[in-house]
Design a protein around this motif. Structure first.
Motif, mmCIF file in Angstrom:
data_model
loop_
_atom_site.group_PDB
_atom_site.id
_atom_site.type_symbol
_atom_site.label_atom_id
_atom_site.label_comp_id
_atom_site.label_asym_id
_atom_site.label_seq_id
_atom_site.Cartn_x
_atom_site.Cartn_y
_atom_site.Cartn_z
ATOM 1 N N GLY A 1 2.161 -104.070 -30.784
ATOM 2 C CA GLY A 1 2.179 -104.938 -29.609
ATOM 3 C C GLY A 1 3.185 -104.491 -28.566
ATOM 4 N N PHE A 2 3.093 -105.104 -27.428
ATOM 5 C CA PHE A 2 3.985 -104.884 -26.304
ATOM 6 C C PHE A 2 5.431 -105.137 -26.728
ATOM 7 C CE2 PHE A 2 5.794 -106.280 -22.178
ATOM 8 C CZ PHE A 2 5.509 -105.142 -21.465
ATOM 9 N N GLY A 3 6.291 -104.124 -26.541
ATOM 10 C CA GLY A 3 7.709 -104.317 -26.848
ATOM 11 C C GLY A 3 8.061 -104.448 -28.313
ATOM 12 N N ALA A 4 7.177 -103.990 -29.211
ATOM 13 C CA ALA A 4 7.420 -104.157 -30.646
ATOM 14 C C ALA A 4 8.434 -103.152 -31.204
ATOM 15 C CB ALA A 4 6.103 -104.042 -31.412
ATOM 16 N N GLY A 5 8.677 -102.070 -30.444
ATOM 17 C CA GLY A 5 9.629 -101.061 -30.904
ATOM 18 C C GLY A 5 8.997 -99.702 -31.145
ATOM 19 N N LYS A 6 7.842 -99.442 -30.561
ATOM 20 C CA LYS A 6 7.137 -98.170 -30.767
ATOM 21 C C LYS A 6 7.950 -96.993 -30.221
ATOM 22 C CE LYS A 6 3.653 -99.688 -28.326
ATOM 23 N NZ LYS A 6 4.009 -101.093 -28.063
ATOM 24 N N THR A 7 8.383 -97.113 -28.965
ATOM 25 C CA THR A 7 9.142 -96.017 -28.352
ATOM 26 C C THR A 7 10.477 -95.838 -29.062
ATOM 27 O OG1 THR A 7 8.058 -96.485 -26.247
ATOM 28 C CG2 THR A 7 10.045 -95.137 -26.165
ATOM 29 N N THR A 8 11.079 -96.940 -29.489
ATOM 30 C CA THR A 8 12.342 -96.863 -30.220
ATOM 31 C C THR A 8 12.156 -96.095 -31.525
ATOM 32 O OG1 THR A 8 12.945 -99.009 -29.270
ATOM 33 C CG2 THR A 8 14.241 -98.248 -31.149
ATOM 34 N N GLY B 1 1.219 -100.377 -24.902
ATOM 35 C CA GLY B 1 1.306 -101.705 -25.494
ATOM 36 C C GLY B 1 0.265 -102.686 -24.980
ATOM 37 N N ASN C 1 9.292 -104.519 -37.743
ATOM 38 C CA ASN C 1 10.587 -104.179 -37.140
ATOM 39 C C ASN C 1 11.490 -105.406 -37.211
ATOM 40 O OD1 ASN C 1 12.635 -102.985 -35.729
ATOM 41 N ND2 ASN C 1 11.570 -102.948 -33.751
ATOM 42 N N PHE D 1 14.299 -106.088 -36.024
ATOM 43 C CA PHE D 1 15.223 -106.401 -34.935
ATOM 44 C C PHE D 1 16.546 -106.807 -35.568
ATOM 45 C CE2 PHE D 1 11.321 -106.091 -32.675
ATOM 46 C CZ PHE D 1 11.689 -105.611 -31.432
ATOM 47 N N ASP D 2 17.200 -107.843 -35.102
ATOM 48 C CA ASP D 2 18.512 -108.100 -35.682
ATOM 49 C C ASP D 2 18.474 -109.077 -36.837
ATOM 50 O OD1 ASP D 2 19.748 -106.437 -33.752
ATOM 51 O OD2 ASP D 2 19.383 -108.037 -32.297
ATOM 52 N N ASP E 1 14.035 -100.792 -39.582
ATOM 53 C CA ASP E 1 14.801 -100.966 -38.351
ATOM 54 C C ASP E 1 14.480 -99.784 -37.447
ATOM 55 O OD1 ASP E 1 16.723 -100.913 -36.329
ATOM 56 O OD2 ASP E 1 18.311 -101.694 -37.631
ATOM 57 N N ALA E 2 13.783 -100.064 -36.340
ATOM 58 C CA ALA E 2 13.284 -98.982 -35.484
ATOM 59 C C ALA E 2 14.408 -98.140 -34.890
ATOM 60 C CB ALA E 2 12.419 -99.567 -34.365
ATOM 61 N N ARG E 3 15.606 -98.709 -34.801
ATOM 62 C CA ARG E 3 16.710 -97.964 -34.173
ATOM 63 C C ARG E 3 17.385 -97.012 -35.137
ATOM 64 N NH1 ARG E 3 19.988 -103.084 -32.674
ATOM 65 N NH2 ARG E 3 19.306 -103.366 -34.825
HETATM 66 N N1 GTP Z 1 18.051 -105.518 -31.210
HETATM 67 C C1 GTP Z 1 17.021 -104.696 -31.394
HETATM 68 N N2 GTP Z 1 16.339 -104.282 -30.309
HETATM 69 C C2 GTP Z 1 15.309 -103.462 -30.494
HETATM 70 C C3 GTP Z 1 14.892 -103.021 -31.767
HETATM 71 N N3 GTP Z 1 13.804 -102.227 -31.632
HETATM 72 C C4 GTP Z 1 13.554 -102.190 -30.306
HETATM 73 N N4 GTP Z 1 14.462 -102.919 -29.623
HETATM 74 C C5 GTP Z 1 14.503 -103.158 -28.163
HETATM 75 O O1 GTP Z 1 13.313 -103.832 -27.806
HETATM 76 C C6 GTP Z 1 12.829 -103.381 -26.566
HETATM 77 C C7 GTP Z 1 11.411 -102.858 -26.716
HETATM 78 O O2 GTP Z 1 11.416 -101.708 -27.562
HETATM 79 P P1 GTP Z 1 10.460 -100.460 -27.262
HETATM 80 O O3 GTP Z 1 10.748 -99.453 -28.317
HETATM 81 O O4 GTP Z 1 10.561 -100.032 -25.851
HETATM 82 O O5 GTP Z 1 9.056 -101.145 -27.519
HETATM 83 P P2 GTP Z 1 7.610 -100.538 -27.247
HETATM 84 O O6 GTP Z 1 6.782 -100.993 -28.390
HETATM 85 O O7 GTP Z 1 7.675 -99.073 -27.014
HETATM 86 O O8 GTP Z 1 7.228 -101.297 -25.912
HETATM 87 P P3 GTP Z 1 6.005 -100.983 -24.913
HETATM 88 O O9 GTP Z 1 5.811 -99.505 -24.870
HETATM 89 O O10 GTP Z 1 6.461 -101.552 -23.608
HETATM 90 O O11 GTP Z 1 4.841 -101.727 -25.458
HETATM 91 C C8 GTP Z 1 13.799 -102.316 -26.093
HETATM 92 O O12 GTP Z 1 14.690 -102.903 -25.183
HETATM 93 C C9 GTP Z 1 14.505 -101.886 -27.372
HETATM 94 O O13 GTP Z 1 15.793 -101.421 -27.116
HETATM 95 C C10 GTP Z 1 15.638 -103.468 -32.908
HETATM 96 O O14 GTP Z 1 15.357 -103.141 -34.059
HETATM 97 N N5 GTP Z 1 16.688 -104.309 -32.669
#
Ligand code: GTP
Ligand code: MG
Lengths: 199, 120
Positions: A23-30, A90, A140, A142-143, A169-171
């Motif tokens: 999904g949108f903002g799920a952490g794919k790019t991370t 996304g 993912n 997140f925190d 944890d995507a990071r």
């Molecule tokens: N705190 C926290 N933030 C995260 C984590 N993973 C991703 N983020 C944040 O969440 C936001 C979205 O992460 P992206 O990796 O850009 O998500 P995406 O799935 O690529 O988003 P789109 O390409 O826009 O669909 C960014 O601001 C990241 O820094 C995590 O595990 N913990």
């Protein structure tokens, strides 16, 4: 860029691909950024829209071009084998691109933000319906703590029993790398049960 | 939990990627690696500027997606140009491992070993 080294013939190099969906903002790019040896690269595809079927302001069919960005990363696995990871856009309206991105992939990871389960419906739907590419689901964290167990999520999203669901944890490089290993193990366990003609 | 994944009936497909033009001739996927067939010779004179840039860039092996990103040529256009270059024997298209045939299992196992080395 794949560096030329004299010890191996350039022409013997080969590549493979996995798809990072979700999904949108799920952490794919991370995820891609955590494991890639290059900064995630964005490339653009220009799509020609045959007729206006959504965001519909005029009922008259017309040609429109839309630019879609997707990002990718790379891991050199050994001197002749390169793995690319491609993130799907996304926004759900770009699902039609997935056939092009998914074609020829060894497998896919659907990244899920457990706080916003509905956002990954399209991705799960896509991989459940096409039975060619093995996929796993990666939650993912997140925190926070996960509010649901993997099995609750499996039931809610109607994910097939044989699809692994793991949290990560995507990071974190090693946690994200673990997701890729799980996918390869799953793909190997499933190999032979899928078939697709490529090329 | 109240979430239920909705099922979609038929999917509309309003876009085309490259018009399918490259499909039947060469397996050019985004991850496919490309090398200039003979890096020691200059590109032929009659090429389009974009094709010439591709030949110069691919003196070092790169994927279709990397060529597109580095030269800022949209993916679909890049695929068409590469297909034409391949027809003329000017580029080499590397094998792409899809894992869809059991004969590729050895390569998938190599991939897994590579990941295990990198991510302990
Ligand atoms: N705190 C926290 N933030 C995260 C984590 N993973 C991703 N983020 C944040 O969440 C936001 C979205 O992460 P992206 O990796 O850009 O998500 P995406 O799935 O690529 O988003 P789109 O390409 O826009 O669909 C960014 O601001 C990241 O820094 C995590 O595990 N913990
Ligand atoms: Mg992204």
């Amino acid at each position: 860029m794949v560096s030329n080294d004299s010890s191996s013939d350039t022409f013997s190099k080969m590549s493979t691909k996995i798809v990072i969906a979700g999904g949108f903002g799920a952490g794919k790019t991370t995820l891609v950024g955590s494991v890639s040896e290059i900064e995630p690269v964005t490339t653009e595809a220009v799509m020609t829209e045959a007729s206006v079927v959504h965001d519909d302001t005029t009922a008259v069919p017309q040609k429109v071009t839309t630019t879609v960005a997707m990002d990718f990363g790379r891991i050199t696995l050994d001197e002749e084998l390169i793995l690319y990871m491609f993130g799907t856009p996304g926004q759900a309206r770009f699902w039609f691109m997935w056939d092009d991105l998914v074609r020829g992939a060894v497998g896919a990871v659907v990244v899920v933000d457990p706080r916003r389960l509905a956002d990954c419906f399209d991705a799960i739907d896509y991989f459940e319906q096409q039975q060619r590419i093995p996929y796993i689901v990666a939650l993912n964290k997140f925190d926070g703590q996960l509010n649901y167990t993997g099995e609750e999520i499996r039931e809610a999203l109607e994910i097939s029993d044989n699809v692994p669901i793991i949290d990560f944890d995507a990071r974190d490089r090693s946690s994200a790398g673990h997701v890729l290993k799980e996918l390869l193990v799953h793909a190997l366990a499933n190999s032979g049960s899928q078939s697709e003609l490529v090329g | 939990m109240s979430y239920r994944r909705r099922r979609r009936g038929s999917r509309i497909r309003p876009y085309t990627f490259t018009g399918g033009r490259t499909r039947s001739r060469h397996p050019l996927m985004v991850q496919t690696l490309i090398s200039t067939a003979d890096p020691s010779i200059d590109p032929p004179r009659n090429l389009m500027p974009e094709s010439e840039r591709i030949l110069l860039l691919c003196r070092e092996t790169r994927s279709v997606a990397e060529i597109s990103a580095e030269l800022k040529i949209p993916l679909g256009v890049t695929q068409v140009l590469l297909s034409d270059l391949a027809d003329q024997g000017l580029v080499y298209i590397h094998p792409t491992i899809t894992g869809h045939s059991p004969s590729e299992n050895q390569v998938l196992e190599r991939a897994l070993r590579g990941l295990e080395r990198l991510f302990q």
